[in-house]
Design an enzyme around this catalytic site. Structure first.
Site, PDB file in Angstrom:
ATOM      1  N   ASP A  70       0.856  -1.186   0.000  1.00 17.00           N
ATOM      2  CA  ASP A  70       0.000   0.000   0.000  1.00 17.00           C
ATOM      3  C   ASP A  70       0.892   1.236   0.000  1.00 17.00           C
ATOM      4  O   ASP A  70       1.773   1.370   0.855  1.00 17.00           O
ATOM      5  CB  ASP A  70      -0.894  -0.024   1.246  1.00 17.00           C
ATOM      6  CG  ASP A  70      -1.995   1.019   1.235  1.00 17.00           C
ATOM      7  OD1 ASP A  70      -1.781   2.121   0.691  1.00 17.00           O
ATOM      8  OD2 ASP A  70      -3.070   0.738   1.788  1.00 17.00           O
ATOM      9  N   ILE A  71       0.679   2.145  -0.959  1.00 16.58           N
ATOM     10  CA  ILE A  71       1.516   3.355  -1.000  1.00 16.58           C
ATOM     11  C   ILE A  71       1.078   4.378   0.044  1.00 16.58           C
ATOM     12  O   ILE A  71       1.774   5.352   0.280  1.00 16.58           O
ATOM     13  CB  ILE A  71       1.566   3.992  -2.408  1.00 16.58           C
ATOM     14  CG1 ILE A  71       0.184   4.433  -2.873  1.00 16.58           C
ATOM     15  CG2 ILE A  71       2.230   3.051  -3.408  1.00 16.58           C
ATOM     16  CD1 ILE A  71       0.205   5.316  -4.111  1.00 16.58           C
ATOM     17  N   HIS A 113      -6.647  -5.414   3.748  1.00 20.81           N
ATOM     18  CA  HIS A 113      -5.402  -4.841   4.265  1.00 20.81           C
ATOM     19  C   HIS A 113      -4.725  -5.835   5.197  1.00 20.81           C
ATOM     20  O   HIS A 113      -5.387  -6.459   6.027  1.00 20.81           O
ATOM     21  CB  HIS A 113      -5.693  -3.584   5.102  1.00 20.81           C
ATOM     22  CG  HIS A 113      -6.267  -2.441   4.353  1.00 20.81           C
ATOM     23  ND1 HIS A 113      -5.493  -1.398   3.891  1.00 20.81           N
ATOM     24  CD2 HIS A 113      -7.538  -2.154   4.000  1.00 20.81           C
ATOM     25  CE1 HIS A 113      -6.273  -0.519   3.291  1.00 20.81           C
ATOM     26  NE2 HIS A 113      -7.518  -0.957   3.339  1.00 20.81           N
ATOM     27  N   HIS A 146     -15.485   3.163   6.138  1.00 18.71           N
ATOM     28  CA  HIS A 146     -14.171   3.739   5.828  1.00 18.71           C
ATOM     29  C   HIS A 146     -13.526   3.192   4.559  1.00 18.71           C
ATOM     30  O   HIS A 146     -12.314   3.284   4.396  1.00 18.71           O
ATOM     31  CB  HIS A 146     -13.201   3.610   7.019  1.00 18.71           C
ATOM     32  CG  HIS A 146     -13.779   4.135   8.290  1.00 18.71           C
ATOM     33  ND1 HIS A 146     -13.944   5.477   8.529  1.00 18.71           N
ATOM     34  CD2 HIS A 146     -14.282   3.496   9.369  1.00 18.71           C
ATOM     35  CE1 HIS A 146     -14.510   5.644   9.708  1.00 18.71           C
ATOM     36  NE2 HIS A 146     -14.744   4.469  10.238  1.00 18.71           N
ATOM     37  N   GLN A 147     -14.312   2.644   3.638  1.00 18.81           N
ATOM     38  CA  GLN A 147     -13.768   2.199   2.354  1.00 18.81           C
ATOM     39  C   GLN A 147     -13.495   3.424   1.496  1.00 18.81           C
ATOM     40  O   GLN A 147     -14.365   4.277   1.327  1.00 18.81           O
ATOM     41  CB  GLN A 147     -14.748   1.263   1.645  1.00 18.81           C
ATOM     42  CG  GLN A 147     -14.208   0.704   0.345  1.00 18.81           C
ATOM     43  CD  GLN A 147     -15.183  -0.259  -0.316  1.00 18.81           C
ATOM     44  OE1 GLN A 147     -16.335  -0.389   0.087  1.00 18.81           O
ATOM     45  NE2 GLN A 147     -14.703  -0.942  -1.335  1.00 18.81           N
ATOM     46  N   ASN A 197     -13.004  -3.284   4.513  1.00 13.63           N
ATOM     47  CA  ASN A 197     -14.100  -2.329   4.681  1.00 13.63           C
ATOM     48  C   ASN A 197     -15.065  -2.407   3.505  1.00 13.63           C
ATOM     49  O   ASN A 197     -14.648  -2.596   2.373  1.00 13.63           O
ATOM     50  CB  ASN A 197     -13.547  -0.903   4.767  1.00 13.63           C
ATOM     51  CG  ASN A 197     -12.537  -0.744   5.869  1.00 13.63           C
ATOM     52  OD1 ASN A 197     -12.670  -1.300   6.941  1.00 13.63           O
ATOM     53  ND2 ASN A 197     -11.495   0.032   5.610  1.00 13.63           N
ATOM     54  N   HIS A 203     -10.881  -4.959  -1.184  1.00 16.07           N
ATOM     55  CA  HIS A 203      -9.474  -5.149  -0.847  1.00 16.07           C
ATOM     56  C   HIS A 203      -9.324  -5.497   0.629  1.00 16.07           C
ATOM     57  O   HIS A 203     -10.094  -5.053   1.464  1.00 16.07           O
ATOM     58  CB  HIS A 203      -8.619  -3.936  -1.222  1.00 16.07           C
ATOM     59  CG  HIS A 203      -9.071  -2.628  -0.674  1.00 16.07           C
ATOM     60  ND1 HIS A 203     -10.191  -1.961  -1.137  1.00 16.07           N
ATOM     61  CD2 HIS A 203      -8.546  -1.843   0.299  1.00 16.07           C
ATOM     62  CE1 HIS A 203     -10.325  -0.819  -0.478  1.00 16.07           C
ATOM     63  NE2 HIS A 203      -9.343  -0.724   0.414  1.00 16.07           N
TER      64      HIS A 203
END
Length: 137
Positions: free
Chosen positions: A29-30, A100, A91-92, A85, A98
């Site tokens: 994740d950037i 995390h 909080h998506q 999420n 995806h």
């Protein structure tokens, strides 16, 4: 129009690819919350988990496990969060399912969570249980 994750899958946007199969892609994740924060995404596009076909979801957890083990590098004390999420209130931020994998090396790093328990009574919990159980049958 493709979402940012679909563009990553299609190779239009580069990523730090950790793992790829015909059904999933895992990459760093950037916008990481801690070093090693990774994402596992299905290649099938949908905003919410319940919209992804089961066969497309089947590899997500085994892939997350593989990434978590690599992040932990054999350390039995390694701690991390798995987070998925669904929707803005949850909080998506990217409209593509995806998962995390967020290393938690200290109190100050990684995911910070504060539970806001509703405080339901046993009668309320029982009512919810009965309603959900009937929907599952």
């Amino acid at each position: 129009m493709s979402c940012i994750f679909c563009k990553i899958i299609q190779g239009e946007i580069p990523c730090f690819k950790l793992y790829e199969s015909t059904k999933v892609l895992a990459f760093l994740d950037i916008g990481a919350l801690s070093d090693g924060h990774a994402l596992v995404i299905p290649k099938h596009h949908a905003m919410k988990m319940h919209d992804i076909p089961d066969d497309q979801l089947a590899e997500m957890l085994p892939t997350a496990k593989k990434i978590a083990k690599a992040l932990g590098n054999g350390d039995p004390e390694f701690q991390y969060n798995l987070l998925q999420n669904n929707g803005r209130l949850a909080h998506q931020q990217v409209d593509h399912v995806h998962l995390h994998i967020i290393p938690k090396p200290s109190e100050a790093e990684g995911l910070g969570v504060r539970w806001n328990a509703k405080g339901s009574s046993m009668d309320e919990i029982k009512k919810t249980f009965e309603e959900l159980k009937a929907r599952l049958e």
